[in-house]
Design an enzyme around this catalytic site. Structure first.
Site, PDB file in Angstrom:
ATOM      1  N   ASP A  45       0.841  -1.199   0.000  1.00 28.29           N
ATOM      2  CA  ASP A  45       0.000   0.000   0.000  1.00 28.29           C
ATOM      3  C   ASP A  45       0.878   1.252   0.000  1.00 28.29           C
ATOM      4  O   ASP A  45       0.529   2.267  -0.612  1.00 28.29           O
ATOM      5  CB  ASP A  45      -0.911   0.003   1.236  1.00 28.29           C
ATOM      6  CG  ASP A  45      -2.071  -0.973   1.073  1.00 28.29           C
ATOM      7  OD1 ASP A  45      -2.480  -1.231  -0.072  1.00 28.29           O
ATOM      8  OD2 ASP A  45      -2.561  -1.484   2.096  1.00 28.29           O
ATOM      9  N   GLU A 123      -4.338  10.209   4.644  1.00 25.31           N
ATOM     10  CA  GLU A 123      -4.663  11.172   5.703  1.00 25.31           C
ATOM     11  C   GLU A 123      -3.669  12.321   5.720  1.00 25.31           C
ATOM     12  O   GLU A 123      -2.607  12.255   5.078  1.00 25.31           O
ATOM     13  CB  GLU A 123      -4.649  10.513   7.097  1.00 25.31           C
ATOM     14  CG  GLU A 123      -3.302  10.271   7.731  1.00 25.31           C
ATOM     15  CD  GLU A 123      -2.520   9.127   7.133  1.00 25.31           C
ATOM     16  OE1 GLU A 123      -1.476   9.403   6.513  1.00 25.31           O
ATOM     17  OE2 GLU A 123      -2.935   7.974   7.256  1.00 25.31           O
ATOM     18  N   ARG A 148      -5.956  20.607  22.890  1.00 29.65           N
ATOM     19  CA  ARG A 148      -4.591  20.577  23.447  1.00 29.65           C
ATOM     20  C   ARG A 148      -4.138  19.125  23.472  1.00 29.65           C
ATOM     21  O   ARG A 148      -4.857  18.264  24.003  1.00 29.65           O
ATOM     22  CB  ARG A 148      -4.568  21.132  24.874  1.00 29.65           C
ATOM     23  CG  ARG A 148      -4.734  22.628  24.950  1.00 29.65           C
ATOM     24  CD  ARG A 148      -4.795  23.069  26.388  1.00 29.65           C
ATOM     25  NE  ARG A 148      -5.034  24.491  26.513  1.00 29.65           N
ATOM     26  CZ  ARG A 148      -6.213  25.064  26.384  1.00 29.65           C
ATOM     27  NH1 ARG A 148      -7.294  24.361  26.127  1.00 29.65           N
ATOM     28  NH2 ARG A 148      -6.330  26.377  26.521  1.00 29.65           N
ATOM     29  N   TYR A 163      -3.301   4.953   9.639  1.00 32.43           N
ATOM     30  CA  TYR A 163      -2.982   5.659  10.897  1.00 32.43           C
ATOM     31  C   TYR A 163      -4.248   5.879  11.731  1.00 32.43           C
ATOM     32  O   TYR A 163      -4.257   5.693  12.959  1.00 32.43           O
ATOM     33  CB  TYR A 163      -2.323   6.999  10.535  1.00 32.43           C
ATOM     34  CG  TYR A 163      -1.550   7.683  11.635  1.00 32.43           C
ATOM     35  CD1 TYR A 163      -1.420   7.133  12.903  1.00 32.43           C
ATOM     36  CD2 TYR A 163      -0.906   8.902  11.384  1.00 32.43           C
ATOM     37  CE1 TYR A 163      -0.689   7.780  13.900  1.00 32.43           C
ATOM     38  CE2 TYR A 163      -0.177   9.547  12.374  1.00 32.43           C
ATOM     39  CZ  TYR A 163      -0.079   8.984  13.629  1.00 32.43           C
ATOM     40  OH  TYR A 163       0.642   9.625  14.601  1.00 32.43           O
ATOM     41  N   LYS A 165      -6.820   4.139  12.138  1.00 34.51           N
ATOM     42  CA  LYS A 165      -7.239   2.959  12.905  1.00 34.51           C
ATOM     43  C   LYS A 165      -6.367   2.799  14.148  1.00 34.51           C
ATOM     44  O   LYS A 165      -6.867   2.458  15.224  1.00 34.51           O
ATOM     45  CB  LYS A 165      -7.194   1.704  12.030  1.00 34.51           C
ATOM     46  CG  LYS A 165      -7.809   0.494  12.702  1.00 34.51           C
ATOM     47  CD  LYS A 165      -7.946  -0.662  11.745  1.00 34.51           C
ATOM     48  CE  LYS A 165      -8.594  -1.859  12.430  1.00 34.51           C
ATOM     49  NZ  LYS A 165      -7.819  -2.365  13.568  1.00 34.51           N
TER      50      LYS A 165
HETATM   51  P1  NAP Z   1       5.334   2.832   6.674  1.00 32.61           P
HETATM   52  O1  NAP Z   1       5.502   3.397   8.040  1.00 32.61           O
HETATM   53  O2  NAP Z   1       6.510   2.206   6.000  1.00 32.61           O
HETATM   54  O3  NAP Z   1       4.141   1.744   6.652  1.00 32.61           O
HETATM   55  C1  NAP Z   1       2.910   1.984   7.180  1.00 32.61           C
HETATM   56  C2  NAP Z   1       2.062   0.724   7.121  1.00 32.61           C
HETATM   57  O4  NAP Z   1       0.733   1.156   6.831  1.00 32.61           O
HETATM   58  C3  NAP Z   1       2.448  -0.315   6.064  1.00 32.61           C
HETATM   59  O5  NAP Z   1       2.275  -1.597   6.625  1.00 32.61           O
HETATM   60  C4  NAP Z   1       1.429  -0.070   4.966  1.00 32.61           C
HETATM   61  O6  NAP Z   1       1.107  -1.243   4.225  1.00 32.61           O
HETATM   62  C5  NAP Z   1       0.231   0.340   5.776  1.00 32.61           C
HETATM   63  N1  NAP Z   1      -0.773   1.125   5.055  1.00 32.61           N
HETATM   64  C6  NAP Z   1      -0.593   2.161   4.224  1.00 32.61           C
HETATM   65  N2  NAP Z   1      -1.776   2.609   3.787  1.00 32.61           N
HETATM   66  C7  NAP Z   1      -2.721   1.821   4.353  1.00 32.61           C
HETATM   67  C8  NAP Z   1      -4.128   1.789   4.300  1.00 32.61           C
HETATM   68  N3  NAP Z   1      -4.810   2.665   3.569  1.00 32.61           N
HETATM   69  N4  NAP Z   1      -4.786   0.864   5.041  1.00 32.61           N
HETATM   70  C9  NAP Z   1      -4.118  -0.028   5.800  1.00 32.61           C
HETATM   71  N5  NAP Z   1      -2.774  -0.045   5.894  1.00 32.61           N
HETATM   72  C10 NAP Z   1      -2.091   0.876   5.174  1.00 32.61           C
HETATM   73  O7  NAP Z   1       4.815   4.044   5.772  1.00 32.61           O
HETATM   74  P2  NAP Z   1       4.302   4.045   4.281  1.00 32.61           P
HETATM   75  O8  NAP Z   1       4.282   2.666   3.735  1.00 32.61           O
HETATM   76  O9  NAP Z   1       5.013   5.117   3.547  1.00 32.61           O
HETATM   77  O10 NAP Z   1       2.796   4.531   4.521  1.00 32.61           O
HETATM   78  C11 NAP Z   1       2.505   5.809   5.025  1.00 32.61           C
HETATM   79  C12 NAP Z   1       1.307   5.625   5.902  1.00 32.61           C
HETATM   80  O11 NAP Z   1       1.726   5.063   7.132  1.00 32.61           O
HETATM   81  C13 NAP Z   1       0.615   6.911   6.310  1.00 32.61           C
HETATM   82  O12 NAP Z   1      -0.277   7.359   5.319  1.00 32.61           O
HETATM   83  C14 NAP Z   1      -0.084   6.481   7.582  1.00 32.61           C
HETATM   84  O13 NAP Z   1      -1.404   6.050   7.333  1.00 32.61           O
HETATM   85  C15 NAP Z   1       0.703   5.270   8.063  1.00 32.61           C
HETATM   86  N6  NAP Z   1       1.219   5.560   9.409  1.00 32.61           N
HETATM   87  C16 NAP Z   1       0.704   4.822  10.426  1.00 32.61           C
HETATM   88  C17 NAP Z   1       1.068   5.083  11.728  1.00 32.61           C
HETATM   89  C18 NAP Z   1       0.474   4.280  12.815  1.00 32.61           C
HETATM   90  O14 NAP Z   1      -0.351   3.413  12.521  1.00 32.61           O
HETATM   91  N7  NAP Z   1       0.811   4.560  14.066  1.00 32.61           N
HETATM   92  C19 NAP Z   1       1.990   6.101  12.004  1.00 32.61           C
HETATM   93  C20 NAP Z   1       2.500   6.830  10.944  1.00 32.61           C
HETATM   94  C21 NAP Z   1       2.102   6.552   9.627  1.00 32.61           C
HETATM   95  P3  NAP Z   1       2.103  -1.965   3.214  1.00 32.61           P
HETATM   96  O15 NAP Z   1       2.989  -2.807   4.072  1.00 32.61           O
HETATM   97  O16 NAP Z   1       1.199  -2.771   2.354  1.00 32.61           O
HETATM   98  O17 NAP Z   1       2.874  -0.919   2.463  1.00 32.61           O
END
Ligand code: NAP
Length: 268
Positions: A45, A123, A148, A163, A165
Site C-alpha cells: 500500500d 490522511e 490541546r 494511521y 485505525k
Molecule cells: P510505513 O511506516 O513504512 O508503513 C505503514 C504501514 O501502513 C504499512 O504496513 C502499509 O502497508 C500500511 N498502510 C498504508 N496505507 C494503508 C491503508 N490505507 N490501510 C491499511 N494499511 C495501510 O509508511 P508508508 O508505507 O510510507 O505509509 C505511510 C502511511 O503510514 C501513512 O499514510 C499512515 O497512514 C501510516 N502511518 C501509520 C502510523 C500508525 O499506525 N501509528 C503512524 C505513521 C504513519 P504496506 O505494508 O502494504 O505498504
C-alpha cells in the site's frame, strides 16, 4: 494503452517489475512512465501511496492497479504470482473503474501570502512533538473546541484502515464520501476539554485549525512531512478529485478488512 510500472526497491518487487515489463512488451502494450493510462504498482500500500503522489497531476485520466509482493493490501488487488492473469485482464480492458475519495489540505503560512495545497490519499496530520499543540478547531466555519495534545489526524475512507485505525478511529466504507478526525494524545482534565471521540465529517463540511503561533508543527500528508514554518490556518475538506482504480477483479472492501485484520480462520 499506455502503461507505467511503479515498483518499490525491494528485491522481489524489482524482479516482478522486470517480469511485468517483459510481458507488457511481448503483448504490445506501450510502456510510458510520463503519460500513462494505467499505473501498475508493485510493492505494498505504501508503494501505491508513492505512485499516487507521483501521478497526482494526471489523476483524472489515470487508473491504478496494485500488485502486492507480500500480503494483499487495501489498494492492491493482485498477488505477485497472478501477473499473467493481470496482463490478460488488461488486454480486455473496457475502461471500468472504481473511485475513492481524497482529502484536500489548504495551508496558509504566516510568511507567505498564497496558501499551499496538498492532496492526500490516506490522511493528513498536524502534530507538535516538542510541546503541547494548542489549536482552535472549527467545523464548517463554527468554533467547535480548543484542542490541546499531540495532534489531530484527518483521514479519508480508504485511509481509515491506516494511521486513523491506530488512533482508535472507525473503519469507513469508501462509498461514503466523508472524512474522519481523530485525536492524537489529547489532554482532558478539569481545565482542558475536547470531544475525545473520533468524528465523522459530512461530505460538504470542512475542518479548519488555527494553531497557536509556533513554528515547530509537523504537517504530514500520507508519507510526506513538512515542518519549520508558522501556520496561520489549515483547512481539510473532501476533494472534488478522486483516485481511480482499474476494476478487473476488485475485492470487496469488508473482505479486505477481514483479510487484513481478522483473518478468515478467526471469522467463524
Ligand atoms: P510505513 O511506516 O513504512 O508503513 C505503514 C504501514 O501502513 C504499512 O504496513 C502499509 O502497508 C500500511 N498502510 C498504508 N496505507 C494503508 C491503508 N490505507 N490501510 C491499511 N494499511 C495501510 O509508511 P508508508 O508505507 O510510507 O505509509 C505511510 C502511511 O503510514 C501513512 O499514510 C499512515 O497512514 C501510516 N502511518 C501509520 C502510523 C500508525 O499506525 N501509528 C503512524 C505513521 C504513519 P504496506 O505494508 O502494504 O505498504
Amino acid at each position: 494503452m499506455k502503461i507505467a510500472i511503479f515498483a518499490n526497491e525491494g528485491r522481489k518487487s524489482m524482479m516482478i517489475s522486470r517480469k511485468l515489463h517483459q510481458k507488457f512488451k511481448d503483448t504490445h502494450f506501450i510502456l510510458d512512465n510520463d503519460n500513462p493510462d494505467i499505473v501498475v504498482t508493485v510493492g505494498g500500500d505504501g508503494t501505491l501511496l508513492s505512485a499516487f503522489h507521483q501521478y497526482k497531476n494526471i489523476l483524472d485520466k489515470v487508473r491504478f492497479v496494485g500488485v502486492h509482493t507480500g500480503h494483499l493490501g487495501f489498494y492492491t488487488d493482485w498477488r505477485d504470482d497472478e501477473i499473467d492473469d493481470l496482463v490478460i485482464s488488461l488486454q480486455s480492458d473496457n475502461g471500468q473503474s472504481v473511485s475513492y475519495p481524497l482529502l484536500d489540505v489548504k495551508v496558509s503560512y504566516m510568511d507567505q501570502l498564497r496558501p499551499e495545497t496538498f492532496l492526500a490519499l490516506n490522511e493528513a496530520t498536524l502534530k507538535r512533538n516538542s510541546a503541547t499543540m494548542v489549536t482552535d478547531v472549527y467545523i464548517g466555519g463554527e468554533l467547535f473546541e480548543k484542542f490541546r495534545g499531540d495532534g489531530l489526524c484527518i483521514s479519508t475512507p480508504t485511509g481509515s484502515t491506516a494511521y486513523n485505525k491506530s488512533l482508535g478511529g472507525a473503519v469507513i466504507h469508501p462509498n461514503l464520501k466523508v472524512l474522519q478526525m481523530t485525536e492524537i494524545g489529547s489532554i482532558n482534565n478539569r481545565v482542558f476539554r475536547t470531544l475525545s471521540s473520533p468524528m465523522i465529517i459530512a461530505p460538504n463540511d470542512w475542518v479548519t485549525l488555527y494553531p497557536n503561533r509556533e513554528s515547530d508543527y509537523i504537517l504530514t500528508v500520507d508519507q510526506n512531512s513538512y515542518h519549520g514554518r508558522q501556520i496561520k490556518q489549515i483547512t481539510f475538506k473532501t476533494s472534488k478529485q478522486s483516485i481511480h482504480f482499474a476494476k478487473y477483479r476488485h475485492m470487496q472492501f469488508w473482505q479486505r478488512v477481514q483479510d487484513a485484520f481478522i483473518g478468515a480462520e478467526y471469522a467463524n
